[in-house]
Design an enzyme around this catalytic site. Structure first.
Site, mmCIF file in Angstrom:
data_model
loop_
_atom_site.group_PDB
_atom_site.id
_atom_site.type_symbol
_atom_site.label_atom_id
_atom_site.label_comp_id
_atom_site.label_asym_id
_atom_site.label_seq_id
_atom_site.Cartn_x
_atom_site.Cartn_y
_atom_site.Cartn_z
ATOM 1 N N CYS A 136 -102.785 -57.526 17.317
ATOM 2 C CA CYS A 136 -101.809 -56.901 16.540
ATOM 3 C C CYS A 136 -102.429 -55.369 16.196
ATOM 4 C CB CYS A 136 -101.643 -57.358 15.320
ATOM 5 S SG CYS A 136 -101.268 -59.200 15.468
ATOM 6 N N LYS A 171 -103.017 -74.796 10.139
ATOM 7 C CA LYS A 171 -102.543 -75.154 11.319
ATOM 8 C C LYS A 171 -102.500 -74.334 12.188
ATOM 9 C CE LYS A 171 -98.026 -74.177 12.752
ATOM 10 N NZ LYS A 171 -98.747 -74.062 14.224
ATOM 11 N N GLU A 216 -93.771 -54.410 20.596
ATOM 12 C CA GLU A 216 -95.284 -54.612 21.093
ATOM 13 C C GLU A 216 -95.368 -55.304 22.361
ATOM 14 O OE1 GLU A 216 -98.710 -56.600 17.995
ATOM 15 O OE2 GLU A 216 -96.748 -57.325 18.051
ATOM 16 N N GLU A 219 -99.392 -61.163 7.825
ATOM 17 C CA GLU A 219 -100.350 -60.107 8.868
ATOM 18 C C GLU A 219 -99.116 -60.228 9.984
ATOM 19 O OE1 GLU A 219 -102.076 -58.909 11.467
ATOM 20 O OE2 GLU A 219 -103.691 -60.116 11.502
HETATM 21 C C1 SIN Z 1 -104.910 -59.551 15.074
HETATM 22 O O1 SIN Z 1 -104.477 -59.123 15.910
HETATM 23 O O2 SIN Z 1 -104.255 -59.874 14.257
HETATM 24 C C2 SIN Z 1 -106.233 -59.428 14.224
HETATM 25 C C3 SIN Z 1 -107.080 -58.147 14.964
HETATM 26 C C4 SIN Z 1 -108.375 -57.961 14.089
HETATM 27 O O3 SIN Z 1 -108.853 -58.695 13.216
HETATM 28 O O4 SIN Z 1 -108.968 -57.010 14.571
#
Ligand code: SIN
Length: 492
Positions: A299, A189, A394, A265
């Protein structure tokens, strides 16, 4: 035999990777309701295409197809699954330019980074094509002589992969490659912002010859309803999600009804520490790579810079100069390094965090303004303090707040003062400090004198509220397999 049939099927090929239907049970389909939604280019606002807007019933059909495909798929040999993955990997690289173009058009990511992401995403498939053949079990010495203990690893069952817009390709492959390698069919998805790259990947999976029902990709704007089905449906045995901590918590509570296995994650608040013994030019280079990748929308992007008092001014000045040199614009234009943000919502958040920081005493040393459309200037904020929103949340945009510290002990406390624990970075030339600080930081990944740490060989994931589990690496397969203990008794 099973594979041969599907290889033959995949010979009916269409070179155009712009797919406007979803892929379920080996067929290209519309939504049951006939509804569609538009996908727009964040760089220009232009309409790219319309795709099916699927609902709970549509996703149920995809889950059923995946579940029906599970038994025959897991019976393929590990080698056969590896061959399928390898074929998919090759097709992705053969279509690198077209995929990268599509990714830039729908996500705003600059073309050079999109090409990098196609290679990065493909590397997970290559990695797990190899790992497919190495899902070794164990023979364990039994406590009595009449028994033998054997442990085998088996495919977990249907996997739901819920993926984000900031990595439209690599977050899919990082989840589905180990699942497919382990013998588990998948339902992908993608987010409503970037379904087109996901559908192009499905097209290439079809061409690679995955058996019918093994690889499914839906499209929807009804994320909460569809997500609920993926969480609550008993036929889904594992859910893997990349996205915000807030949504991760909702999914986790929904998955509790079936005690579904989960990998999460989630958000980060990465510190980037520059000690006074660091190579400042190297730190600035690492800072630019880590902070401004994907316009600050990853992230693992730095969220907080910490510079030691003696070198604070030097670091801020050099960072400001490097930021001022970044070229901003449409990711398809040559030389552009920073593209637009993904949405109005994302842009407003960046504006709000900068306004809050300035109101609380931050000095804008570069940037600090929106540029029309979804563009925001890469920004450096000096004199950042712990009471600013950006210290805890963030920003997910091209803003670099720099905090000052005086001792190692103090900065470790500041760095760990967050509910998140995904990535952290620091720059120093002191080897003992490298060990001390790396061990003291509360996070899943550390870059020492390095701003870019992601690759298929390394375990990606976080601690605290940044998630559960690890993706990629030799550890990645285990999250898609169940251990089974077999006891042989009555051995004479
Ligand atoms: C992410 O921002 O979720 C992944 C970043 C990465 O794989 O370097």
């Amino acid at each position: 035999m099973f594979i041969e049939v599907f290889y033959k099927k995949s010979k009916v090929q269409n070179d155009n990777l712009l797919k406007t239907e979803a892929y379920v049970d080996g067929r290209w389909v519309t939504a049951g309701s006939g509804k569609t939604f538009n996908v727009n280019n964040p760089a220009t606002g232009e309409l790219i295409a319309s795709v099916p807007d699927m609902n709970r019933e549509d996703v149920r059909a995809a889950i059923d197809a995946a579940h029906d495909a599970w038994q025959p798929y897991r019976e393929l040999s590990a080698k056969d699954r590896s061959v399928l993955l390898r074929k998919w990997y090759t097709l992705i690289l053969e279509n690198k330019d077209e995929l990268a173009n599509l990714m830039t058009i729908e996500s705003g990511k600059v073309l050079k980074e999109s090409i990098g992401e196609v290679e990065y995403g493909a590397s997970f498939i290559e990695w797990f094509a190899e790992e497919a053949k190495r899902t070794y079990g164990d023979v364990i010495p039994a406590p009595t002589n009449d028994k033998r203990i054997v442990v085998i690893k088996q495919s977990i069952g249907v996997v739901a992969a819920l993926t984000p817009w900031n990595f439209p390709l690599a977050m899919i492959t990082r989840k589905v490659a180990p699942a497919l390698a382990a013998g588990s069919p998948v339902v992908v998805k993608p987010p409503s912002e970037t379904p087109l790259t996901a559908l192009a990947l499905a097209e290439l999976a079809e061409r690679a010859g995955f058996p019918r029902g093994v690889y499914n990709t839906i499209a929807t704007t009804e994320s909460s309803e569809v997500g609920k089905e993926l969480c609550e449906n008993r036929k889904v045995r594992k859910l893997s999600f990349t996205g915000s901590t807030q949504v991760g918590k909702i999914l986790m509570s929904q998955c509790s009804s079936t005690l579904k296995k989960m990998s999460l994650e989630l958000g980060g608040n990465a510190p980037f520490i520059v000690f006074d013994d660091a190579d400042i030019d190297a730190a600035v280079k690492g800072a630019i790579a880590s902070k401004f990748r994907n316009s600050g929308q990853t992230c693992v992007c730095v969220n907080r810079f910490f510079a030691q008092d003696k070198i604070y001014e030097e670091f801020v000045s050099k960072l400001t100069a490097a930021v001022a040199a970044l070229k901003i614009g449409n990711g398809l234009d040559p030389g552009v390094q920073v593209g637009p943000l993904i949405s109005e919502k994302g842009l407003n958040k960046v504006k709000q965090y900068v306004e809050d920081a300035v109101a609380k005493g931050a000095a804008v040393r570069g940037g600090g303004k929106e540029m029309g459309g979804l563009y925001y200037q890469p920004t450096v904020l000096a004199n950042a303090t712990a009471d600013m929103i950006i210290a805890q949340e963030e920003v997910f945009g091209p803003v670099a707040p720099v905090f000052k510290f005086s001792s190692e002990e103090e900065v470790i406390k500041m760095a760990n003062d967050t509910e998140y624990g995904l990535a952290a970075y620091f720059y120093t030339k002191d080897v003992s400090r490298c060990w001390r600080v790396a061990e003291a930081l509360e996070c899943g990944m550390v870059g020492i004198n390095e701003g870019l740490i992601s690759n298929a060989a390394a375990p990606f994931g976080g601690v605290k509220q940044s998630g559960i589990g690890r993706e990629g690496s030799k550890y990645g397969m285990d999250y898609f397999m169940e251990l089974k203990y077999i006891c042989f008794g009555n051995i004479q």
